[in-house]
Design a protein around this motif. Structure first.
Motif, short mmCIF file in Angstrom:
data_model
loop_
_atom_site.label_atom_id
_atom_site.label_comp_id
_atom_site.label_asym_id
_atom_site.label_seq_id
_atom_site.Cartn_x
_atom_site.Cartn_y
_atom_site.Cartn_z
N MET A 49 5.87 -89.13 151.24
CA MET A 49 6.01 -90.18 150.59
C MET A 49 5.98 -91.70 151.10
O MET A 49 6.47 -91.62 152.18
N ASP A 50 5.56 -92.53 150.23
CA ASP A 50 5.60 -93.92 150.69
C ASP A 50 7.08 -94.40 150.53
O ASP A 50 7.24 -95.46 149.86
N GLU B 208 11.76 -86.38 157.57
CA GLU B 208 11.08 -86.78 158.75
C GLU B 208 10.45 -88.23 158.59
O GLU B 208 9.61 -88.45 157.92
N ASP B 209 10.98 -89.09 159.57
CA ASP B 209 10.48 -90.22 159.32
C ASP B 209 9.19 -90.35 159.99
O ASP B 209 8.82 -90.10 161.15
N LEU B 210 7.98 -90.91 159.34
CA LEU B 210 6.70 -91.18 159.65
C LEU B 210 6.28 -92.59 160.21
O LEU B 210 5.34 -92.83 160.61
N GLY B 211 7.35 -93.25 159.92
CA GLY B 211 7.09 -94.81 160.45
C GLY B 211 6.62 -95.54 159.37
O GLY B 211 6.06 -95.02 158.21
N THR C 140 7.84 -90.86 154.80
CA THR C 140 8.87 -89.84 155.12
C THR C 140 7.94 -88.53 154.70
O THR C 140 7.35 -88.44 153.69
N ARG C 141 8.16 -87.60 155.52
CA ARG C 141 7.58 -86.40 155.37
C ARG C 141 8.65 -85.63 154.83
O ARG C 141 9.82 -85.38 155.35
N TYR C 142 8.64 -85.01 153.56
CA TYR C 142 9.62 -84.60 152.67
C TYR C 142 9.45 -83.10 152.64
O TYR C 142 8.20 -82.55 152.23
N THR C 143 10.30 -82.30 153.02
CA THR C 143 10.27 -80.73 152.97
C THR C 143 11.18 -79.99 152.45
O THR C 143 12.32 -80.31 152.76
N VAL D 34 9.11 -82.69 140.51
CA VAL D 34 10.28 -83.32 140.94
C VAL D 34 10.15 -84.35 142.09
O VAL D 34 10.71 -85.63 142.02
N ALA D 35 9.44 -83.92 143.17
CA ALA D 35 9.11 -84.76 144.16
C ALA D 35 8.62 -85.92 143.96
O ALA D 35 8.64 -87.03 144.33
N GLY D 36 7.53 -85.93 143.05
CA GLY D 36 6.68 -87.04 142.55
C GLY D 36 7.43 -88.04 141.89
O GLY D 36 7.59 -89.13 141.83
#
Length: 155
Positions: free
Chosen positions: A15-16, A108-111, A115-118, A144-146
């Motif tokens: 996600m952005d 998880e912070d991707l910078g 974010t990596r959302y699991t 829902v994630a969208g």
């Protein structure tokens, strides 16, 4: 394959949006009403006591006005990183009539504000996992994630 993975459903999205915003959206009663169920469903009510052992009470409402209450408790919270909840308890440590799953949200912070959302759903029985899949886990939780990302980009 372990028993855990045999009974586990997983959804992963990039996600952005910064993970701090995602965590807040998951732990704020007003925010959760904006994105938590696939439209045209809505959240009629949300009461969240966000702490390990704290209860959550979320009432989903279908387009015809039928309400579906969901009670559970938080098991673990790591700010901006992890949320673990279950419907195995209704409040405090009062067992539910029939536990269905434990949910784990990992951020998880991707910078660069990404974010990596699991999202994981761990089921007690293979039958429950299969039922959750047939209910549309991937499609519903993906929608829902969208909606979550869309909501956070607006705000």
């Amino acid at each position: 394959m372990t028993a855990t993975t045999q009974h586990e459903l997983v959804l992963v999205r990039e996600m952005d949006v910064p993970r701090e915003k995602i965590y807040k959206a998951w732990t704020d009663e007003n925010s959760i009403k904006e994105w938590f169920v696939p439209r045209p469903w809505t959240i009629a009510e949300a009461k969240l006591d966000v702490r390990p052992g704290g209860s959550s009470y979320i009432v989903m409402q279908d387009p015809d006005g039928n309400k579906y209450p969901n009670s559970g408790v938080y098991l673990e919270l790591v700010e901006n990183e992890k949320i673990v909840f279950t419907d195995a308890y209704t409040s405090a440590w009062v067992p539910s009539e029939k536990p269905f799953f434990t949910g784990i949200i990992l951020l998880e912070d991707l910078g660069n504000g990404r974010t990596r959302y699991t999202a994981k759903a761990l089921h007690w029985r293979a039958e429950d996992k299969e039922a959750h899949e047939k209910m549309g886990f991937h499609e519903g939780w993906g929608t829902v994630a969208g909606q979550l990302e869309e909501y956070l980009k607006r705000g």
